[in-house]
Design an enzyme around this catalytic site. Structure first.
Site, PDB file in Angstrom:
ATOM      1  N   GLU A 157      -5.852 -32.110  37.732  1.00 41.13           N
ATOM      2  CA  GLU A 157      -6.748 -31.321  38.362  1.00 41.13           C
ATOM      3  C   GLU A 157      -8.012 -32.169  38.823  1.00 41.13           C
ATOM      4  O   GLU A 157      -8.324 -31.719  39.937  1.00 41.13           O
ATOM      5  CB  GLU A 157      -7.366 -30.288  37.099  1.00 41.13           C
ATOM      6  CG  GLU A 157      -5.980 -29.148  37.172  1.00 41.13           C
ATOM      7  CD  GLU A 157      -6.265 -28.120  35.922  1.00 41.13           C
ATOM      8  OE1 GLU A 157      -6.568 -28.503  34.860  1.00 41.13           O
ATOM      9  OE2 GLU A 157      -6.438 -27.018  36.425  1.00 41.13           O
ATOM     10  N   GLU A 177      -0.048 -27.114  31.151  1.00 41.64           N
ATOM     11  CA  GLU A 177      -1.008 -26.129  30.252  1.00 41.64           C
ATOM     12  C   GLU A 177      -0.119 -25.024  29.767  1.00 41.64           C
ATOM     13  O   GLU A 177      -0.363 -24.737  28.596  1.00 41.64           O
ATOM     14  CB  GLU A 177      -1.982 -25.802  31.080  1.00 41.64           C
ATOM     15  CG  GLU A 177      -3.196 -26.785  31.287  1.00 41.64           C
ATOM     16  CD  GLU A 177      -3.100 -27.516  32.507  1.00 41.64           C
ATOM     17  OE1 GLU A 177      -1.883 -27.681  33.080  1.00 41.64           O
ATOM     18  OE2 GLU A 177      -3.988 -28.066  33.104  1.00 41.64           O
TER      19      GLU A 177
HETATM   20  C1  LIG Z   1     -15.701 -29.510  29.099  1.00 43.39           C
HETATM   21  C2  LIG Z   1     -14.648 -28.470  29.094  1.00 43.39           C
HETATM   22  C3  LIG Z   1     -15.127 -27.256  28.983  1.00 43.39           C
HETATM   23  C4  LIG Z   1     -14.211 -26.100  28.853  1.00 43.39           C
HETATM   24  C5  LIG Z   1     -14.063 -25.035  27.824  1.00 43.39           C
HETATM   25  C6  LIG Z   1     -12.980 -25.751  26.686  1.00 43.39           C
HETATM   26  C7  LIG Z   1     -12.037 -24.775  26.583  1.00 43.39           C
HETATM   27  C8  LIG Z   1     -10.557 -24.764  26.918  1.00 43.39           C
HETATM   28  C9  LIG Z   1     -10.215 -25.985  27.707  1.00 43.39           C
HETATM   29  C10 LIG Z   1      -9.369 -25.495  28.836  1.00 43.39           C
HETATM   30  C11 LIG Z   1      -8.899 -26.740  29.791  1.00 43.39           C
HETATM   31  C12 LIG Z   1      -8.236 -26.186  30.746  1.00 43.39           C
HETATM   32  C13 LIG Z   1      -7.644 -27.155  31.811  1.00 43.39           C
HETATM   33  C14 LIG Z   1      -6.872 -28.482  31.226  1.00 43.39           C
HETATM   34  C15 LIG Z   1      -5.910 -28.453  30.269  1.00 43.39           C
HETATM   35  C16 LIG Z   1      -5.123 -29.643  29.894  1.00 43.39           C
HETATM   36  O1  LIG Z   1      -5.440 -30.762  30.352  1.00 43.39           O
HETATM   37  S1  LIG Z   1      -4.243 -29.415  28.349  1.00 43.39           S
HETATM   38  C17 LIG Z   1      -3.284 -30.940  28.121  1.00 43.39           C
HETATM   39  C18 LIG Z   1      -2.459 -31.254  29.448  1.00 43.39           C
HETATM   40  N1  LIG Z   1      -1.860 -32.469  28.904  1.00 43.39           N
HETATM   41  C19 LIG Z   1      -0.645 -32.535  28.279  1.00 43.39           C
HETATM   42  O2  LIG Z   1      -0.185 -31.653  27.889  1.00 43.39           O
HETATM   43  C20 LIG Z   1      -0.147 -33.949  27.744  1.00 43.39           C
HETATM   44  C21 LIG Z   1       0.327 -33.879  26.294  1.00 43.39           C
HETATM   45  N2  LIG Z   1       0.712 -35.219  26.162  1.00 43.39           N
HETATM   46  C22 LIG Z   1       1.889 -35.734  26.449  1.00 43.39           C
HETATM   47  O3  LIG Z   1       2.663 -35.221  27.054  1.00 43.39           O
HETATM   48  C23 LIG Z   1       2.207 -37.217  25.955  1.00 43.39           C
HETATM   49  O4  LIG Z   1       1.617 -37.527  24.976  1.00 43.39           O
HETATM   50  C24 LIG Z   1       2.142 -38.089  27.247  1.00 43.39           C
HETATM   51  C25 LIG Z   1       0.671 -37.956  27.681  1.00 43.39           C
HETATM   52  C26 LIG Z   1       2.969 -37.830  28.258  1.00 43.39           C
HETATM   53  C27 LIG Z   1       2.393 -39.387  26.328  1.00 43.39           C
HETATM   54  O5  LIG Z   1       3.501 -39.502  25.956  1.00 43.39           O
HETATM   55  P1  LIG Z   1       3.838 -40.715  24.986  1.00 43.39           P
HETATM   56  O6  LIG Z   1       3.846 -41.808  25.743  1.00 43.39           O
HETATM   57  O7  LIG Z   1       5.237 -40.469  24.408  1.00 43.39           O
HETATM   58  O8  LIG Z   1       2.754 -40.968  23.888  1.00 43.39           O
HETATM   59  P2  LIG Z   1       2.715 -39.932  22.564  1.00 43.39           P
HETATM   60  O9  LIG Z   1       3.206 -40.332  21.196  1.00 43.39           O
HETATM   61  O10 LIG Z   1       3.065 -38.236  22.985  1.00 43.39           O
HETATM   62  O11 LIG Z   1       1.038 -39.670  22.785  1.00 43.39           O
HETATM   63  C28 LIG Z   1       0.365 -41.186  22.577  1.00 43.39           C
HETATM   64  C29 LIG Z   1      -0.898 -40.769  22.103  1.00 43.39           C
HETATM   65  O12 LIG Z   1      -1.828 -39.907  22.904  1.00 43.39           O
HETATM   66  C30 LIG Z   1      -2.143 -38.699  22.232  1.00 43.39           C
HETATM   67  N3  LIG Z   1      -2.138 -37.671  23.416  1.00 43.39           N
HETATM   68  C31 LIG Z   1      -1.101 -37.451  24.533  1.00 43.39           C
HETATM   69  N4  LIG Z   1      -1.685 -36.494  25.066  1.00 43.39           N
HETATM   70  C32 LIG Z   1      -2.967 -36.231  24.614  1.00 43.39           C
HETATM   71  C33 LIG Z   1      -4.088 -35.137  25.159  1.00 43.39           C
HETATM   72  N5  LIG Z   1      -3.741 -34.582  26.347  1.00 43.39           N
HETATM   73  N6  LIG Z   1      -5.290 -35.128  24.538  1.00 43.39           N
HETATM   74  C34 LIG Z   1      -5.427 -35.856  23.569  1.00 43.39           C
HETATM   75  N7  LIG Z   1      -4.428 -36.781  22.868  1.00 43.39           N
HETATM   76  C35 LIG Z   1      -3.321 -36.934  23.731  1.00 43.39           C
HETATM   77  C36 LIG Z   1      -0.996 -38.497  21.407  1.00 43.39           C
HETATM   78  O13 LIG Z   1      -1.634 -37.484  20.401  1.00 43.39           O
HETATM   79  C37 LIG Z   1      -0.755 -39.712  20.918  1.00 43.39           C
HETATM   80  O14 LIG Z   1      -1.787 -40.112  19.805  1.00 43.39           O
HETATM   81  P3  LIG Z   1      -1.769 -40.704  18.386  1.00 43.39           P
HETATM   82  O15 LIG Z   1      -0.831 -39.864  17.876  1.00 43.39           O
HETATM   83  O16 LIG Z   1      -2.986 -41.123  18.002  1.00 43.39           O
HETATM   84  O17 LIG Z   1      -0.940 -42.095  19.073  1.00 43.39           O
END
Ligand SMILES: CCCCCCCCCCCCC/C=C/C(=O)SCCNC(=O)CCNC(=O)[C@H](O)C(C)(C)COP(=O)(O)OP(=O)(O)OC[C@H]1O[C@@H](n2cnc3c(N)ncnc32)[C@H](O)[C@@H]1OP(=O)(O)O
Length: 661
Positions: A157, A177
């Site tokens: 986004e 999401e």
């Molecule tokens: C200021 C904001 C105010 C707003 C008010 C807030 C209210 C609500 C907010 C609403 C927001 C709406 C808009 C946006 C929403 C989003 O973006 S939701 C998140 C979307 N993203 C995902 O769903 C991605 C999820 N992650 C994955 O699919 C996978 O992790 C990856 C990114 C493809 C990486 O995969 P891989 O290489 O296999 O590694 P992993 O082991 O899965 O992950 C590695 C580590 O990274 C951490 N991690 C992954 N994604 C996130 C994330 N989005 N946020 C935080 N951390 C993340 C994952 O936990 C692992 O961490 P460790 O365990 O410490 O290694």
């Protein structure tokens, strides 16, 4: 393990020295990386800004392991974007992510903290409006996203708010999401359909499946591909090309070429709802996502993202509105009445005398008849629709109306029947619902003479009259203004709305802003002389550019006052209002966006120059002068605390504007 140094001891002392130095460099490099990783691990997420010799500011998102958008990162992103926009040595901006990843999206770990209130979430619209809509998308410097690795959820986004996207072929781009139980809340529901089309956007959001960079290019989600080593440099060059107008400057929220026609779009949305109900009968949020996509398609992207703080987030529901009364049957009133009866509302049109009333009803009839002529309405439908309209000369028939709309420019307030705080918000919610149903784009503004559009644009006609009185050719003025992109020039507009309306509304502004209105006798004299047509005064030499600037800079000046007084919450609302309420050329991005493309300094200097020659009509207001002194953009968000969205006793108008195509 084989040790190159030991094994070469007997071979060649020079080589030995070289190897030792190499090893030392490698060790130092390894230490640097370790230190950096350690530093990243313990520091909060953030963004950095590095400005290159080419004048391109590189904003890097740093929050390992996936550069997730934590609150720290989002606040820091806002700061670095504003910094880059303020700096004179920054001509264009690239956003990228550290360590070969753009961003994995909003920080998932923050959800829990929001729920248990260990962290305070900023107000609604902070990201989608303030950062991505009003700072990045509306910026007067190009933003290009350099995507490597992944751009997911809020990460994508952020990239879609930029004016272009460069990706590596294998990067993952998606909006997952819905699998987390939320909807894309940072503008993706509006940007994605406008970049890839409704069908593909719905598929990507409802399945949460990402696409690779290569497919994203074919879809139009990204503009070019580059290798990991080249993606940032390609983005820098792209950004400079946009600045030099060698590449298009595209705001994804305003793109319409990928949106299917409304009828087709509704069929797609209907199909998507049916599929969703079949696949996930108990889940509501996918249906909400489809609703939000539809809202944006029907009423424009900003409405789809739209949240007025303290109004739409109170959980108030619109009340059922069946019968509406309109005060005033002029061009505006008869236009609103036409839109209402076309949406099957019963309408009472009230005027001050029978002559004006018949004229008002006649305008509604003519509007409907033109649809019959164009084959958009059958004669039977015409009769039925017209039967919904009743005229009135008093308030007797107002007893059972659900809503009253005042359709003039004068400073009017709708007194609430109840005095509760919510009553005002409730009326705004009702009006927004009616606005959506009559396919308009409501913009919530504070109360003042002329509200937003007429208030901003009253200098438009007055500046034109000032030029005519100094001998500029009326036809040249109208030609220059239509060449600039307006649907018609100020004098053609006067002819169209009628000199009576022009004099009446002009009089309101002379009354309320005497120090800065230009009192011209041209129109009253022509009306007295029964000459409603165009005249050809003495010629004076002004370039088209001068004419455009002398007519629009006073409008920009008045728009700055509207912002400074908190009548409008943000510059982008005035952009939307100018485009849809006054026909300001959309490809120029709106009155404030256009102004920022010229720069506050330039505009202020021109106004000062004319103010010295022609008086207070051109005098720059303090909001404009302050920004000009700093070289700051006019669209920088005004302090929300100053906003005058008055919700206690008075309600500002809801400008029903033509919806975007
Ligand atoms: C200021 C904001 C105010 C707003 C008010 C807030 C209210 C609500 C907010 C609403 C927001 C709406 C808009 C946006 C929403 C989003 O973006 S939701 C998140 C979307 N993203 C995902 O769903 C991605 C999820 N992650 C994955 O699919 C996978 O992790 C990856 C990114 C493809 C990486 O995969 P891989 O290489 O296999 O590694 P992993 O082991 O899965 O992950 C590695 C580590 O990274 C951490 N991690 C992954 N994604 C996130 C994330 N989005 N946020 C935080 N951390 C993340 C994952 O936990 C692992 O961490 P460790 O365990 O410490 O290694």
């Amino acid at each position: 393990m084989f040790d190159p140094i030991q094994s070469s001891l007997i071979i060649n002392p020079t080589a030995l020295t070289k190897l030792k130095n190499d090893r030392k460099e490698k060790d130092e490099a390894a230490t640097r990386v370790e230190r950096r990783v350690e530093h990243f691990r313990c520091s909060k997420g953030r963004t950095t800004l590095d400005v290159g010799a080419d004048g391109v500011g590189i904003i890097t998102i740093i929050n390992p392991p996936v550069n997730s958008l934590s609150f720290d990162v989002l606040y820091s992103l806002k700061d670095t974007c504003e910094q880059a926009l303020r700096r004179d040595d920054v001509k264009a901006i690239v956003i990228t992510g550290a360590q070969g990843k753009f961003s994995g999206g909003f920080d998932i770990s923050a959800f829990g903290k929001i729920q248990d209130k260990t962290i305070q979430a900023p107000k609604p619209g902070f990201v989608s409006f303030e950062i991505l809509g009003d700072i990045v998308a509306a910026a007067n410097k190009p933003f290009v996203a350099a995507i490597d690795g992944l751009a997911l959820g809020g990460g994508l986004e952020v990239a879609m708010a930029c004016h272009a996207r460069i990706s590596t072929p294998n990067a993952q781009l998606g909006l997952p999401e819905l699998q987390l139980g939320i909807i894309p809340g940072f503008g993706g529901t509006q940007a994605l359909p406008r970049l890839v089309g409704i069908a593909k956007a719905l598929e990507m959001m409802l399945t949460s499946k990402p696409v690779k960079g290569e497919e994203a290019l074919s879809l139009g989600l990204v503009d070019a591909l580059a290798s990991s080593d080249e993606v940032v440099n390609t983005a820098r060059r792209w950004a400079l090309d946009i600045l030099e107008r060698k590449r298009p400057w595209v705001i994804s929220y305003y793109k319409t070429d990928k949106l299917e026609p409304l009828g087709e779009a509704r069929e797609m949305l209907k199909f998507a709802r049916a599929q969703t109900r079949k696949r996930a009968p108990n889940l509501r949020h996918p249906l909400v996502c489809i609703d939000v996509v539809e809202e944006g398609i029907v009423s424009g992207a900003r409405t789809g993202l739209w949240k007025v703080p303290g109004v739409t987030d109170l959980g108030l529901k619109p009340r059922s509105i069946k019968k509406v009364a309109i005060l005033g049957g002029g061009l505006m009133g008869s236009g609103i009445a036409t839109a209402l009866v076309l949406s099957n509302y019963s309408v009472i049109l009230k005027e001050v005398n029978d002559k004006f009333l018949q004229a008002g009803i006649g305008r509604v009839k003519a509007n409907l008849q033109s649809r019959v002529k164009k084959g958009q309405m059958s004669q039977e439908k015409f009769e039925k629709t017209l039967s919904l309209l009743k005229g009135a000369l008093d308030y007797e028939s107002f007893r059972d109306v659900d809503m009253v709309i005042e359709s003039g420019s004068c400073d009017a307030a709708f007194r609430n029947c109840s005095h509760s705080e919510d009553a005002s918000q409730q009326v705004i919610i009702d009006l927004l619902d009616v606005g959506k149903k009559i396919k308009k784009t409501p913009v919530v503004v504070g109360n003042c003479t002329g509200f937003a559009v007429n208030r901003m644009f009253f200098p438009y006609t007055q500046a034109a009259l000032l030029l005519v009185e100094r001998g500029t050719d009326v036809y040249q003025i109208d030609r220059a203004i239509t060449k600039f992109g307006m649907p018609m020039g100020p004098f053609r507009l006067c002819d169209l709305v009628g000199f009576g309306v022009a004099i009446a509304t002009g009089g309101q502004f002379v009354l309320n802003f005497p120090e800065r209105t230009y009192k011209s006798m041209v129109i009253p004299l022509m009306q007295e002389d029964k000459r409603a047509g165009e005249t050809t005064p003495r010629l004076a030499k002004l370039s088209d550019k001068d004419i455009v600037e002398m007519i629009f800079f006073p409008v920009v000046n008045e728009a700055c006052r509207v912002l400074a007084e908190g009548i409008a919450v943000k510059a982008a609302d005035l952009d939307v209002s100018a485009v849809m309420g006054m026909g300001f050329p959309p490809y120029r991005g709106g009155i404030m966006f256009w102004a920022d493309s010229l720069g506050s300094k330039y505009i202020c200097s021109r106004l000062e120059e004319w103010s010295n020659s022609y008086g207070g009509f051109f005098k720059p207001c303090s909001y404009l002068a302050e920004r000009a002194a700093k070289g700051a953009p006019l669209s920088l968000t005004v302090d929300p605390g100053k906003s005058r969205l008055v919700l206690d006793e008075e309600i500002g108008a809801l400008l029903f504007l033509k919806s975007l195509p």
